[in-house]
Structure formats: structure tokens, C-alpha cells
Design a protein around this motif. Structure first.
Motif, short mmCIF file in Angstrom:
data_model
loop_
_atom_site.label_atom_id
_atom_site.label_comp_id
_atom_site.label_asym_id
_atom_site.label_seq_id
_atom_site.Cartn_x
_atom_site.Cartn_y
_atom_site.Cartn_z
N MET A 164 0.84 -1.18 0.00
CA MET A 164 0.00 0.00 0.00
C MET A 164 0.89 1.25 0.00
SD MET A 164 -2.74 1.42 2.85
CE MET A 164 -2.02 0.39 4.07
N GLN A 165 0.63 2.14 -0.91
CA GLN A 165 1.30 3.43 -0.95
C GLN A 165 0.56 4.40 -0.04
OE1 GLN A 165 2.83 5.00 -4.83
NE2 GLN A 165 1.32 3.53 -5.61
N ILE A 166 1.32 5.23 0.68
CA ILE A 166 0.73 6.19 1.60
C ILE A 166 1.10 7.60 1.15
CG2 ILE A 166 0.70 6.98 4.00
CD1 ILE A 166 1.66 4.05 4.70
N LEU A 167 0.10 8.46 1.04
CA LEU A 167 0.31 9.85 0.68
C LEU A 167 0.13 10.72 1.91
CD1 LEU A 167 0.86 11.97 -1.50
CD2 LEU A 167 -1.62 12.06 -1.90
N ILE A 168 1.11 11.59 2.16
CA ILE A 168 1.06 12.49 3.30
C ILE A 168 0.67 13.88 2.81
CG2 ILE A 168 2.39 13.54 5.16
CD1 ILE A 168 4.19 11.07 5.11
N ASP A 169 -0.35 14.45 3.41
CA ASP A 169 -0.86 15.76 3.04
C ASP A 169 0.14 16.86 3.38
OD1 ASP A 169 -2.67 17.66 2.13
OD2 ASP A 169 -4.13 17.36 3.73
N GLU A 170 0.01 18.00 2.72
CA GLU A 170 0.96 19.09 2.96
C GLU A 170 0.82 19.71 4.34
OE1 GLU A 170 0.54 22.51 0.36
OE2 GLU A 170 -1.59 22.09 0.16
N ASN A 171 -0.27 19.48 5.05
CA ASN A 171 -0.42 20.03 6.40
C ASN A 171 0.28 19.17 7.46
OD1 ASN A 171 -2.21 17.90 6.84
ND2 ASN A 171 -4.01 19.16 6.55
N VAL A 172 0.95 18.12 7.01
CA VAL A 172 1.75 17.26 7.88
C VAL A 172 3.22 17.64 7.65
CG1 VAL A 172 2.42 14.89 8.44
CG2 VAL A 172 0.07 15.39 7.67
N PRO A 173 3.97 17.94 8.72
CA PRO A 173 5.36 18.33 8.52
C PRO A 173 6.14 17.29 7.72
CG PRO A 173 4.71 18.70 10.79
CD PRO A 173 3.58 17.96 10.13
N LEU A 199 -10.04 18.29 -3.05
CA LEU A 199 -11.07 17.78 -3.97
C LEU A 199 -10.46 17.28 -5.28
CD1 LEU A 199 -13.97 20.34 -3.43
CD2 LEU A 199 -13.83 17.98 -2.63
N ALA A 200 -9.33 17.85 -5.68
CA ALA A 200 -8.62 17.37 -6.87
C ALA A 200 -7.55 16.34 -6.50
CB ALA A 200 -7.99 18.54 -7.61
N LEU A 201 -6.93 16.53 -5.35
CA LEU A 201 -5.84 15.67 -4.92
C LEU A 201 -6.31 14.23 -4.65
CD1 LEU A 201 -2.93 16.53 -2.69
CD2 LEU A 201 -4.39 14.67 -1.92
N LEU A 202 -7.42 14.08 -3.98
CA LEU A 202 -7.89 12.74 -3.60
C LEU A 202 -8.14 11.83 -4.79
CD1 LEU A 202 -10.09 13.89 -0.62
CD2 LEU A 202 -8.07 12.43 -0.45
N PRO A 203 -8.89 12.26 -5.82
CA PRO A 203 -9.06 11.35 -6.96
C PRO A 203 -7.76 11.09 -7.72
CG PRO A 203 -10.27 13.42 -7.32
CD PRO A 203 -9.71 13.46 -5.94
N ASP A 204 -6.89 12.12 -7.80
CA ASP A 204 -5.62 11.92 -8.48
C ASP A 204 -4.75 10.92 -7.73
OD1 ASP A 204 -6.42 13.73 -10.39
OD2 ASP A 204 -5.10 15.35 -9.71
N ALA A 205 -4.75 11.00 -6.40
CA ALA A 205 -3.97 10.07 -5.58
C ALA A 205 -4.47 8.64 -5.76
CB ALA A 205 -4.02 10.48 -4.11
N ALA A 206 -5.78 8.48 -5.78
CA ALA A 206 -6.35 7.14 -5.98
C ALA A 206 -5.96 6.59 -7.35
CB ALA A 206 -7.87 7.20 -5.84
N LYS A 207 -5.97 7.44 -8.37
CA LYS A 207 -5.58 6.99 -9.72
C LYS A 207 -4.11 6.58 -9.78
CE LYS A 207 -8.94 9.89 -12.05
NZ LYS A 207 -9.12 11.18 -12.70
N LYS A 208 -3.27 7.23 -8.95
CA LYS A 208 -1.84 6.91 -8.91
C LYS A 208 -1.54 5.68 -8.05
CE LYS A 208 0.21 10.49 -11.04
NZ LYS A 208 1.10 10.38 -12.16
N GLY A 209 -2.58 5.10 -7.45
CA GLY A 209 -2.39 3.87 -6.69
C GLY A 209 -2.17 4.03 -5.20
N PHE A 210 -2.36 5.24 -4.68
CA PHE A 210 -2.23 5.42 -3.23
C PHE A 210 -3.39 4.74 -2.54
CE2 PHE A 210 0.46 8.89 -4.71
CZ PHE A 210 1.55 8.76 -3.86
N GLY A 211 -3.08 4.06 -1.43
CA GLY A 211 -4.11 3.34 -0.69
C GLY A 211 -4.51 4.01 0.60
N ALA A 212 -3.69 5.00 1.05
CA ALA A 212 -3.99 5.68 2.30
C ALA A 212 -3.55 7.13 2.21
CB ALA A 212 -3.28 5.00 3.47
#
Length: 146
Positions: free
Chosen positions: A1-10, A40-53
Motif C-alpha cells: 500500500m502506498q501512503i500519501l502524506i498531506d501538505e499540512n503534515v510536517p 477535492l482534486a488531490l484525492l481522486p488523483d492520488a487514488a488513480k496513482k495507486g495510493f491506498g492511504a
């Protein structure tokens, strides 16, 4: 599972998570040039790139019906945490909670077959519950040289 960290996380938490989760790909949005991209744009793009979390500090995200819908449609696990105290102490408590929880969370997510919403609750800010302090000059422990 790939994990994406949001920009509001250091971004400093990235290397710690990579070391604790060596079999996972962990990315910060800034690394993949998505900083500033609205969720709203990031979430679908992340899912398309294979991120799972998706790991975020956005405590109010689930109160927004549009963002909640985007999270649901993405199918990604949504992992959030809050920073309950200000300053460096608050940041340390929040990051400690995230770093301590993520290996356990990822292990649990491996065993589920559906999207999960995770809230990392945090560490107790009271020092009395996080560490012990001994003044060996006043009260030497048995192991302390006399």
C-alpha cells in the motif's frame, strides 16, 4: 500500500515513516509536486496513482460534505490526527502519536477488505503519564552508585 502524506503534515515525519514502514512507499505531496493542490482534486488523483492511504492533519475535513464525498469515492483509507497543543510541544506530541501509531495502523489495514477511517487520538500531554523523572541527589534509585 502506498501512503500519501498531506501538505499540512510536517515533511520531517516522512523519513521517520519510511524507516518504520520499509516495505511501503510513503510520499509527501511536496515531493510529487502536488503542494497547493486542493483536496477535492488531490484525492481522486492520488487514488488513480495507486495510493491506498491518505494521512492528514485536517481535523475538519470530514465535516465538509464535498470533501467527505471525495474521500469516499477515492476508496483510500483516511488517516487523520489532530494537534491539540500549540507550539513545539504540540508538534512533538502530534508527531510522536503519528509515528507510534502508523506501523500498527498499516498492519491492521492489511487485513481489512474495505475503506477505513482512522483517527489517531494522540499522546497524553501530561508528563506524568509519558515519562518518569528521578532526582538521584534527593532520592537515589537502588541501581544508582552511592
Amino acid at each position: 500500500m502506498q501512503i500519501l502524506i498531506d501538505e499540512n503534515v510536517p515533511v520531517q515525519v516522512l523519513e521517520m515513516l519510511r524507516r518504520l514502514l520499509p516495505k511501503r512507499e510513503v510520499w509527501h505531496v511536496s515531493e510529487i509536486k502536488w503542494a497547493g493542490k486542493k483536496d477535492l482534486a488531490l484525492l481522486p488523483d492520488a487514488a488513480k496513482k495507486g495510493f491506498g492511504a491518505f494521512l492528514t492533519r485536517d481535523a475538519r475535513q470530514l465535516e465538509d460534505p464535498w470533501e467527505t464525498e471525495a474521500i469516499k469515492k477515492s476508496g483510500m483509507h483516511h488517516i487523520r490526527f489532530t494537534q491539540g497543543h500549540k507550539g513545539m510541544t504540540g508538534l512533538g506530541l502530534a508527531m510522536g502519536a503519528v509515528v507510534a501509531a502508523m506501523p500498527l495502523i498499516v498492519t491492521e489495514l492489511d487485513d481489512v477488505g474495505s475503506q477505513q477511517l482512522i483517527h489517531i487520538k494522540g499522546l497524553n500531554p501530561s508528563g506524568k503519564h509519558r515519562f518518569d523523572r528521578v532526582d538521584p541527589a534527593k532520592s537515589p534509585p537502588p541501581y544508582w552508585p552511592r
